[in-house]
Design an enzyme around this catalytic site. Structure first.
Site, short mmCIF file in Angstrom:
data_model
loop_
_atom_site.label_atom_id
_atom_site.label_comp_id
_atom_site.label_asym_id
_atom_site.label_seq_id
_atom_site.Cartn_x
_atom_site.Cartn_y
_atom_site.Cartn_z
N ARG A 203 0.86 -1.18 0.00
CA ARG A 203 0.00 0.00 0.00
C ARG A 203 0.89 1.23 0.00
NH1 ARG A 203 -4.34 3.07 -1.09
NH2 ARG A 203 -4.72 4.66 0.48
N GLU B 80 -0.02 10.65 3.60
CA GLU B 80 -0.39 11.13 4.93
C GLU B 80 -1.70 11.90 4.93
OE1 GLU B 80 2.62 13.58 6.68
OE2 GLU B 80 1.45 14.01 8.45
N CYS C 99 -13.00 11.91 4.52
CA CYS C 99 -12.30 11.16 3.47
C CYS C 99 -12.35 9.68 3.83
CB CYS C 99 -10.86 11.66 3.35
SG CYS C 99 -9.94 11.46 4.88
N GLN D 79 -8.98 3.13 4.82
CA GLN D 79 -8.06 2.44 3.91
C GLN D 79 -6.78 2.01 4.63
OE1 GLN D 79 -7.76 5.51 0.84
NE2 GLN D 79 -8.71 4.08 -0.59
N ARG E 186 -2.57 15.72 -0.33
CA ARG E 186 -2.12 15.54 -1.73
C ARG E 186 -0.97 16.50 -2.05
NH1 ARG E 186 -7.83 15.31 -2.86
NH2 ARG E 186 -7.71 17.26 -4.03
N ASP F 212 -3.55 17.75 -7.61
CA ASP F 212 -2.79 16.74 -6.89
C ASP F 212 -1.31 17.01 -7.12
OD1 ASP F 212 -1.70 14.47 -5.75
OD2 ASP F 212 -3.08 13.07 -6.72
N ARG G 159 1.22 15.39 -5.66
CA ARG G 159 2.09 14.32 -5.19
C ARG G 159 3.00 13.76 -6.27
NH1 ARG G 159 -2.28 10.44 -2.74
NH2 ARG G 159 -3.36 11.29 -4.55
N THR H 289 -4.88 0.00 -4.22
CA THR H 289 -5.23 1.39 -4.51
C THR H 289 -6.40 1.44 -5.49
OG1 THR H 289 -4.37 3.51 -5.33
CG2 THR H 289 -3.62 1.56 -6.48
N1 LIG Z 1 -5.91 18.87 -0.86
C1 LIG Z 1 -6.72 17.95 -0.35
N2 LIG Z 1 -6.20 16.78 0.08
C2 LIG Z 1 -7.04 15.87 0.58
C3 LIG Z 1 -8.43 16.08 0.68
N3 LIG Z 1 -8.98 14.98 1.24
C4 LIG Z 1 -7.96 14.11 1.45
N4 LIG Z 1 -6.79 14.64 1.06
C5 LIG Z 1 -5.46 14.03 0.99
O1 LIG Z 1 -5.50 13.11 -0.07
C6 LIG Z 1 -4.54 12.10 0.15
C7 LIG Z 1 -5.23 10.75 -0.02
O2 LIG Z 1 -4.25 9.88 -0.23
P1 LIG Z 1 -4.41 8.31 -0.50
O3 LIG Z 1 -5.11 7.66 0.66
O4 LIG Z 1 -3.05 7.85 -0.86
O5 LIG Z 1 -5.44 8.18 -1.65
P2 LIG Z 1 -5.54 8.34 -3.18
O6 LIG Z 1 -4.32 8.81 -3.88
O7 LIG Z 1 -6.72 9.16 -3.38
O8 LIG Z 1 -5.81 6.88 -3.74
P3 LIG Z 1 -6.10 5.49 -3.06
O9 LIG Z 1 -4.80 4.74 -3.15
O10 LIG Z 1 -7.13 4.88 -3.89
O11 LIG Z 1 -6.53 5.71 -1.67
C8 LIG Z 1 -3.95 12.34 1.52
O12 LIG Z 1 -2.71 13.02 1.38
C9 LIG Z 1 -4.99 13.26 2.18
O13 LIG Z 1 -4.43 14.12 3.15
C10 LIG Z 1 -8.94 17.32 0.22
O14 LIG Z 1 -10.14 17.59 0.22
N5 LIG Z 1 -8.05 18.22 -0.28
ZN LIG Z 2 -7.92 11.62 4.23
#
Ligand SMILES: Nc1nc2c(ncn2[C@@H]2O[C@H](COP(=O)(O)OP(=O)(O)OP(=O)(O)O)[C@@H](O)[C@H]2O)c(=O)[nH]1
Ligand SMILES: [Zn+2]
Length: 197
Positions: free
Chosen positions: A52, A56, A68, A73, A97, A129, A131, A152
């Site tokens: 995984r 953060e 979220c 997850q 992100r 995003d 990242r 994911t």
């Molecule tokens: N900017 C922003 N970041 C968010 C928001 N909600 C969640 N996040 C961030 O989004 C990221 C989610 O990361 P992951 O759990 O790796 O998820 P993902 O890339 O969407 O994909 P999965 O692997 O399917 O979970 C984390 O860094 C959270 O802090 C939001 O509304 N705005």
């Molecule tokens: Zn989150």
């Protein structure tokens, strides 16, 4: 002049959890950014490792936020790794992100006023995003992992791993934690960020 390595493995220790004993590995990027990986069981060898890449999310991972799906997850991933007896969770310090915690709070405020998760980032002057998942390559290499089954719903994680030379044997969906507070957020991720739900 020698070039410093982009990622250094600093130290490892035991990490007992409700799912069993993981090993926690601490890494530091040349920039000073810190990351951790948790491994469970023997991750060496040729068989693909259940992995995984978790970005953060202080609010979801530690503070029980329902905005979220991150906390759900995280738990489901640790559960699955312990269940198969072998795997790794890379905990990547890419809060919000990549925009950071305080900016994520600013983005949530805009979402409280009606913006979706992508519009909120853009109004703050950030891409949807920010990242970069390439750090995962160096973490996996340091752990001796070349082949993965990656948990994911985000196709960009799969694409980056493949691009940097990690063999993705399988994408394992991780659909947990949908609720009335994050329903619209998850729908926006599918519509605008390409997530596969
Ligand atoms: N900017 C922003 N970041 C968010 C928001 N909600 C969640 N996040 C961030 O989004 C990221 C989610 O990361 P992951 O759990 O790796 O998820 P993902 O890339 O969407 O994909 P999965 O692997 O399917 O979970 C984390 O860094 C959270 O802090 C939001 O509304 N705005
Ligand atoms: Zn989150």
């Amino acid at each position: 002049m020698s070039v410093p390595p982009s990622l250094r493995h600093i130290a490892s220790c035991k990490l007992p959890t409700p799912w069993g004993e993981f090993t926690m590995h601490g890494f530091e990027e040349a920039s000073g950014q810190e990351h951790v990986a948790l491994t469970f069981g023997d991750v060496s060898g040729d068989a693909p490792v259940l992995v995984r890449l978790h970005s953060e999310c202080l609010t979801g991972d530690a503070l029980f936020s329902l905005r979220c799906d991150c906390g759900f997850q995280l738990e489901a991933a640790l559960d699955a790794i312990a269940e198969v007896g072998r795997g790794a969770l890379l905990y990547l310090r890419q809060e919000g992100r990549g925009i950071g915690l305080i900016n994520k709070i600013r983005a949530y405020k805009l979402q409280d006023a009606g913006a979706d998760t992508v519009e909120a980032n853009e109004r703050l002057g950030f891409p949807a995003d920010m990242r970069d998942f390439t750090v995962a390559r160096d973490m996996l290499a340091s752990l001796g992992i070349a082949r993965v089954r990656v948990m994911t719903n985000n196709p960009r994680k799969v694409a980056t791993l493949q691009k940097v030379g990690i063999e993705v044997a399988e994408r394992v969906p991780l659909k947990v934690g949908r609720n009335s507070h994050n329903d619209a957020y998850l729908n926006t991720k599918a519509a605008k960020l390409g997530h596969l739900f």
